[in-house]
Design a protein around this motif. Structure first.
Motif, PDB file in Angstrom:
ATOM      1  N   GLN A 102       0.828  -1.200   0.000  1.00  0.00           N
ATOM      2  CA  GLN A 102       0.000   0.000   0.000  1.00  0.00           C
ATOM      3  C   GLN A 102       0.866   1.256   0.000  1.00  0.00           C
ATOM      4  O   GLN A 102       0.548   2.245  -0.651  1.00  0.00           O
ATOM      5  N   LEU A 103       1.986   1.211   0.703  1.00  0.00           N
ATOM      6  CA  LEU A 103       2.905   2.345   0.733  1.00  0.00           C
ATOM      7  C   LEU A 103       3.445   2.623  -0.674  1.00  0.00           C
ATOM      8  O   LEU A 103       3.543   3.774  -1.093  1.00  0.00           O
ATOM      9  N   THR A 104       3.760   1.566  -1.397  1.00  0.00           N
ATOM     10  CA  THR A 104       4.239   1.712  -2.771  1.00  0.00           C
ATOM     11  C   THR A 104       3.188   2.401  -3.633  1.00  0.00           C
ATOM     12  O   THR A 104       3.510   3.291  -4.427  1.00  0.00           O
ATOM     13  N   GLU A 105       1.936   2.020  -3.461  1.00  0.00           N
ATOM     14  CA  GLU A 105       0.846   2.655  -4.205  1.00  0.00           C
ATOM     15  C   GLU A 105       0.713   4.134  -3.825  1.00  0.00           C
ATOM     16  O   GLU A 105       0.492   4.984  -4.689  1.00  0.00           O
ATOM     17  N   LEU A 106       0.838   4.441  -2.548  1.00  0.00           N
ATOM     18  CA  LEU A 106       0.736   5.826  -2.093  1.00  0.00           C
ATOM     19  C   LEU A 106       1.873   6.682  -2.637  1.00  0.00           C
ATOM     20  O   LEU A 106       1.656   7.833  -3.018  1.00  0.00           O
ATOM     21  N   VAL A 107       3.073   6.108  -2.683  1.00  0.00           N
ATOM     22  CA  VAL A 107       4.210   6.839  -3.241  1.00  0.00           C
ATOM     23  C   VAL A 107       3.971   7.112  -4.723  1.00  0.00           C
ATOM     24  O   VAL A 107       4.204   8.221  -5.203  1.00  0.00           O
ATOM     25  N   SER A 108       3.478   6.129  -5.436  1.00  0.00           N
ATOM     26  CA  SER A 108       3.184   6.300  -6.864  1.00  0.00           C
ATOM     27  C   SER A 108       2.113   7.366  -7.080  1.00  0.00           C
ATOM     28  O   SER A 108       2.242   8.228  -7.957  1.00  0.00           O
ATOM     29  N   GLU A 109       1.066   7.326  -6.276  1.00  0.00           N
ATOM     30  CA  GLU A 109       0.004   8.333  -6.369  1.00  0.00           C
ATOM     31  C   GLU A 109       0.566   9.728  -6.065  1.00  0.00           C
ATOM     32  O   GLU A 109       0.248  10.705  -6.744  1.00  0.00           O
ATOM     33  N   SER A 110       1.414   9.797  -5.049  1.00  0.00           N
ATOM     34  CA  SER A 110       2.023  11.079  -4.679  1.00  0.00           C
ATOM     35  C   SER A 110       2.857  11.648  -5.821  1.00  0.00           C
ATOM     36  O   SER A 110       2.815  12.851  -6.089  1.00  0.00           O
ATOM     37  N   MET A 111       3.603  10.792  -6.489  1.00  0.00           N
ATOM     38  CA  MET A 111       4.430  11.250  -7.613  1.00  0.00           C
ATOM     39  C   MET A 111       3.561  11.842  -8.723  1.00  0.00           C
ATOM     40  O   MET A 111       3.887  12.873  -9.297  1.00  0.00           O
ATOM     41  N   GLY A 112       2.434  11.202  -9.001  1.00  0.00           N
ATOM     42  CA  GLY A 112       1.515  11.738 -10.002  1.00  0.00           C
ATOM     43  C   GLY A 112       0.932  13.080  -9.584  1.00  0.00           C
ATOM     44  O   GLY A 112       0.819  14.000 -10.402  1.00  0.00           O
ATOM     45  N   LEU A 113       0.574  13.193  -8.319  1.00  0.00           N
ATOM     46  CA  LEU A 113       0.031  14.450  -7.812  1.00  0.00           C
ATOM     47  C   LEU A 113       1.077  15.563  -7.852  1.00  0.00           C
ATOM     48  O   LEU A 113       0.779  16.701  -8.228  1.00  0.00           O
ATOM     49  N   LEU A 114       2.313  15.234  -7.491  1.00  0.00           N
ATOM     50  CA  LEU A 114       3.394  16.223  -7.534  1.00  0.00           C
ATOM     51  C   LEU A 114       3.661  16.674  -8.971  1.00  0.00           C
ATOM     52  O   LEU A 114       3.873  17.860  -9.230  1.00  0.00           O
ATOM     53  N   LYS A 115       3.638  15.730  -9.888  1.00  0.00           N
ATOM     54  CA  LYS A 115       3.837  16.061 -11.305  1.00  0.00           C
ATOM     55  C   LYS A 115       2.735  17.000 -11.781  1.00  0.00           C
ATOM     56  O   LYS A 115       2.985  17.971 -12.493  1.00  0.00           O
TER      57      LYS A 115
END
Length: 67
Positions: A32-45
Motif C-alpha cells: 500500500q505504501l508503494t501505491e501511495l508513493v506512486s500516487e504522490s508522484m503523479g500528484l506532484l507532477k
C-alpha cells in the motif's frame, strides 16, 4: 474507457497532505505504501505542471505590459 478527470492544484495538494498524514500516523503495509508513493508522484507532477503553466502566463502578462 472513461477519461480521468484532472485535479486542480488545491485538490492535488489536499490529497498530498492526506497521504503524508497517513504515512506519518499509520502503519501502512509496504504494498500500500508503494501505491501511495506512486500516487504522490503523479500528484506532484500535476502540481508542478500547473505551477509552470501559471508561471508562463505571468511572464506573458509582464512581457505584454513591456511592449
Amino acid at each position: 474507457m472513461a477519461k480521468k478527470k484532472e485535479l486542480g492544484y488545491e485538490e492535488s495538494l489536499r490529497k498530498l497532505e492526506e497521504i503524508l498524514h497517513r504515512v506519518e500516523n499509520e502503519e501502512i503495509p509496504i504494498d500500500q505504501l508503494t501505491e501511495l508513493v506512486s500516487e504522490s508522484m503523479g500528484l506532484l507532477k500535476n502540481c508542478k505542471s500547473m505551477l509552470k503553466g501559471a508561471e508562463s502566463k505571468v511572464e506573458e502578462a509582464f512581457n505584454e505590459m513591456e511592449d
